[in-house]
Design a protein around this motif. Structure first.
Motif, PDB file in Angstrom:
ATOM      1  N   ASP A   1      -5.306  -1.052  -6.950  1.00 52.12           N
ATOM      2  CA  ASP A   1      -6.430  -0.603  -6.322  1.00 52.12           C
ATOM      3  C   ASP A   1      -6.315   1.006  -5.937  1.00 52.12           C
ATOM      4  O   ASP A   1      -5.076   1.315  -5.189  1.00 52.12           O
ATOM      5  CB  ASP A   1      -6.701  -1.323  -5.092  1.00 52.12           C
ATOM      6  CG  ASP A   1      -7.254  -2.694  -5.541  1.00 52.12           C
ATOM      7  OD1 ASP A   1      -7.883  -3.092  -6.672  1.00 52.12           O
ATOM      8  OD2 ASP A   1      -7.260  -3.718  -4.473  1.00 52.12           O
ATOM      9  N   ILE A   2      -7.030   1.736  -6.357  1.00 52.52           N
ATOM     10  CA  ILE A   2      -7.269   3.096  -6.015  1.00 52.52           C
ATOM     11  C   ILE A   2      -8.426   3.508  -5.016  1.00 52.52           C
ATOM     12  O   ILE A   2      -9.522   3.093  -5.107  1.00 52.52           O
ATOM     13  CB  ILE A   2      -7.333   4.124  -7.019  1.00 52.52           C
ATOM     14  CG1 ILE A   2      -6.342   3.662  -8.310  1.00 52.52           C
ATOM     15  CG2 ILE A   2      -7.154   5.635  -6.761  1.00 52.52           C
ATOM     16  CD1 ILE A   2      -6.698   3.849  -9.637  1.00 52.52           C
ATOM     17  N   SER A   3      -8.054   4.077  -3.972  1.00 50.89           N
ATOM     18  CA  SER A   3      -8.949   4.604  -2.736  1.00 50.89           C
ATOM     19  C   SER A   3      -8.916   6.115  -2.841  1.00 50.89           C
ATOM     20  O   SER A   3      -8.059   6.792  -2.694  1.00 50.89           O
ATOM     21  CB  SER A   3      -8.710   4.095  -1.382  1.00 50.89           C
ATOM     22  OG  SER A   3      -9.535   4.491  -0.469  1.00 50.89           O
ATOM     23  N   TYR A   4      -9.964   6.654  -3.488  1.00 48.82           N
ATOM     24  CA  TYR A   4     -10.119   8.176  -3.696  1.00 48.82           C
ATOM     25  C   TYR A   4     -10.523   8.714  -2.488  1.00 48.82           C
ATOM     26  O   TYR A   4     -11.005   8.265  -1.564  1.00 48.82           O
ATOM     27  CB  TYR A   4     -11.190   8.727  -4.767  1.00 48.82           C
ATOM     28  CG  TYR A   4     -10.784   8.056  -6.080  1.00 48.82           C
ATOM     29  CD1 TYR A   4      -9.838   8.950  -6.959  1.00 48.82           C
ATOM     30  CD2 TYR A   4     -11.133   6.701  -6.533  1.00 48.82           C
ATOM     31  CE1 TYR A   4      -9.783   8.362  -8.147  1.00 48.82           C
ATOM     32  CE2 TYR A   4     -10.563   6.422  -7.902  1.00 48.82           C
ATOM     33  CZ  TYR A   4     -10.000   7.416  -8.652  1.00 48.82           C
ATOM     34  OH  TYR A   4      -9.795   6.671  -9.931  1.00 48.82           O
TER      35      TYR A   4
ATOM     36  N   LEU B   1      -6.138  11.400  -3.401  1.00 54.94           N
ATOM     37  CA  LEU B   1      -6.228   9.829  -3.214  1.00 54.94           C
ATOM     38  C   LEU B   1      -6.011   9.490  -1.810  1.00 54.94           C
ATOM     39  O   LEU B   1      -5.095  10.123  -0.973  1.00 54.94           O
ATOM     40  CB  LEU B   1      -5.147   9.212  -4.140  1.00 54.94           C
ATOM     41  CG  LEU B   1      -5.575   9.547  -5.480  1.00 54.94           C
ATOM     42  CD1 LEU B   1      -4.274   8.795  -6.246  1.00 54.94           C
ATOM     43  CD2 LEU B   1      -6.815   9.060  -6.038  1.00 54.94           C
TER      44      LEU B   1
ATOM     45  N   ARG C   1      -9.918   0.317  -9.748  1.00 56.88           N
ATOM     46  CA  ARG C   1      -8.979  -0.751  -9.923  1.00 56.88           C
ATOM     47  C   ARG C   1      -8.635  -0.644 -11.320  1.00 56.88           C
ATOM     48  O   ARG C   1      -9.318  -0.928 -12.399  1.00 56.88           O
ATOM     49  CB  ARG C   1      -9.716  -2.316  -9.439  1.00 56.88           C
ATOM     50  CG  ARG C   1      -8.538  -3.482  -9.817  1.00 56.88           C
ATOM     51  CD  ARG C   1      -8.807  -4.620  -9.320  1.00 56.88           C
ATOM     52  NE  ARG C   1      -8.447  -4.812  -8.060  1.00 56.88           N
ATOM     53  CZ  ARG C   1      -8.452  -6.007  -7.355  1.00 56.88           C
ATOM     54  NH1 ARG C   1      -8.886  -7.149  -8.060  1.00 56.88           N
ATOM     55  NH2 ARG C   1      -7.712  -6.115  -6.112  1.00 56.88           N
TER      56      ARG C   1
ATOM     57  N   THR D   1      -3.072   0.445  -3.467  1.00 53.39           N
ATOM     58  CA  THR D   1      -2.600  -0.548  -3.260  1.00 53.39           C
ATOM     59  C   THR D   1      -2.024  -1.358  -4.458  1.00 53.39           C
ATOM     60  O   THR D   1      -2.957  -1.559  -5.370  1.00 53.39           O
ATOM     61  CB  THR D   1      -3.690  -1.507  -2.460  1.00 53.39           C
ATOM     62  OG1 THR D   1      -3.990  -0.789  -1.574  1.00 53.39           O
ATOM     63  CG2 THR D   1      -3.131  -2.757  -1.974  1.00 53.39           C
TER      64      THR D   1
ATOM     65  N   GLN E   1       0.885  -1.166  -0.014  1.00 52.86           N
ATOM     66  CA  GLN E   1       0.034  -0.131   0.159  1.00 52.86           C
ATOM     67  C   GLN E   1       0.762   1.382   0.181  1.00 52.86           C
ATOM     68  O   GLN E   1       1.548   1.439   0.974  1.00 52.86           O
ATOM     69  CB  GLN E   1      -0.876  -0.087   0.976  1.00 52.86           C
ATOM     70  CG  GLN E   1      -1.909   1.143   1.052  1.00 52.86           C
ATOM     71  CD  GLN E   1      -3.057   1.048   2.584  1.00 52.86           C
ATOM     72  OE1 GLN E   1      -2.477   0.930   3.339  1.00 52.86           O
ATOM     73  NE2 GLN E   1      -4.113   0.844   1.877  1.00 52.86           N
TER      74      GLN E   1
ATOM     75  N   ALA F   1     -18.278   6.584  -1.240  1.00 49.67           N
ATOM     76  CA  ALA F   1     -16.781   6.335  -1.435  1.00 49.67           C
ATOM     77  C   ALA F   1     -16.551   5.944  -2.824  1.00 49.67           C
ATOM     78  O   ALA F   1     -17.378   5.340  -3.320  1.00 49.67           O
ATOM     79  CB  ALA F   1     -16.403   5.163  -0.384  1.00 49.67           C
TER      80      ALA F   1
ATOM     81  N   SER G   1     -24.918   0.608  -5.408  1.00 54.97           N
ATOM     82  CA  SER G   1     -23.279   0.742  -5.806  1.00 54.97           C
ATOM     83  C   SER G   1     -23.382   0.844  -7.221  1.00 54.97           C
ATOM     84  O   SER G   1     -23.980   0.283  -8.113  1.00 54.97           O
ATOM     85  CB  SER G   1     -22.524  -0.595  -5.455  1.00 54.97           C
ATOM     86  OG  SER G   1     -22.625  -0.709  -3.798  1.00 54.97           O
TER      87      SER G   1
ATOM     88  N   THR H   1     -13.903   4.127  -5.560  1.00 54.90           N
ATOM     89  CA  THR H   1     -12.439   3.374  -5.666  1.00 54.90           C
ATOM     90  C   THR H   1     -12.480   3.007  -6.989  1.00 54.90           C
ATOM     91  O   THR H   1     -13.298   2.894  -7.929  1.00 54.90           O
ATOM     92  CB  THR H   1     -12.785   2.131  -4.776  1.00 54.90           C
ATOM     93  OG1 THR H   1     -13.873   1.221  -5.166  1.00 54.90           O
ATOM     94  CG2 THR H   1     -12.786   2.385  -3.191  1.00 54.90           C
TER      95      THR H   1
ATOM     96  N   GLU I   1     -15.271  11.480 -11.384  1.00 49.75           N
ATOM     97  CA  GLU I   1     -14.175  10.475 -11.884  1.00 49.75           C
ATOM     98  C   GLU I   1     -14.667   9.749 -12.915  1.00 49.75           C
ATOM     99  O   GLU I   1     -13.634   9.542 -13.929  1.00 49.75           O
ATOM    100  CB  GLU I   1     -14.179   9.390 -10.508  1.00 49.75           C
ATOM    101  CG  GLU I   1     -13.567  10.109  -9.304  1.00 49.75           C
ATOM    102  CD  GLU I   1     -12.097  10.782  -9.542  1.00 49.75           C
ATOM    103  OE1 GLU I   1     -11.269  10.877 -10.427  1.00 49.75           O
ATOM    104  OE2 GLU I   1     -11.974  12.187  -8.801  1.00 49.75           O
TER     105      GLU I   1
END
Length: 106
Positions: A37-40, A20, A98, A24, A11, A94, A70, A96, A49
């Motif tokens: 993996d992107i966590s905004y 961001l 990938r 990961t 990570q 949230a 979702s 995210t 986005e």
């Protein structure tokens, strides 16, 4: 900076100005990147986005909304897949993403 989560999972902690929360990186046994993996961050919106990705990648290959609300938007070609996911829980959203190398992720 990076934190090792497992032998094949790291990570990265992005600069606070990037928007961001985390990146990961998934590695293959021979240490090549198979997925990211992107966590905004909390200020990022799913619709924004998707619009930004559409500007870079064109129209998505697929979109869907699950029963829980979702949202999924996917761009895919023969080599890569990029999927953005937008979720709402506890009145918070949230985002995210990938990025997957389809040849290495097998």
């Amino acid at each position: 900076r990076a934190n090792r989560l497992a032998d094949s999972l790291y990570q990265l902690v992005p600069d606070s100005t990037s928007g961001l929360a985390a990146l990961t990186v998934h590695l293959t046994p021979d240490r090549r990147i198979s997925a990211i993996d992107i966590s905004y961050g909390p200020g990022r919106r799913f619709a924004d986005e998707v619009a930004a990705a559409r500007g870079r990648l064109g129209d998505p290959s697929r979109t869907r909304t699950d029963d829980d609300g979702s949202h999924y938007t996917t761009w895919q070609d023969a080599r890569t897949r990029f999927e953005l996911v937008g979720r709402v829980f506890n009145n918070r959203s949230a985002v995210t993403g990938r990025l997957t190398d389809l040849l290495l992720a097998r």
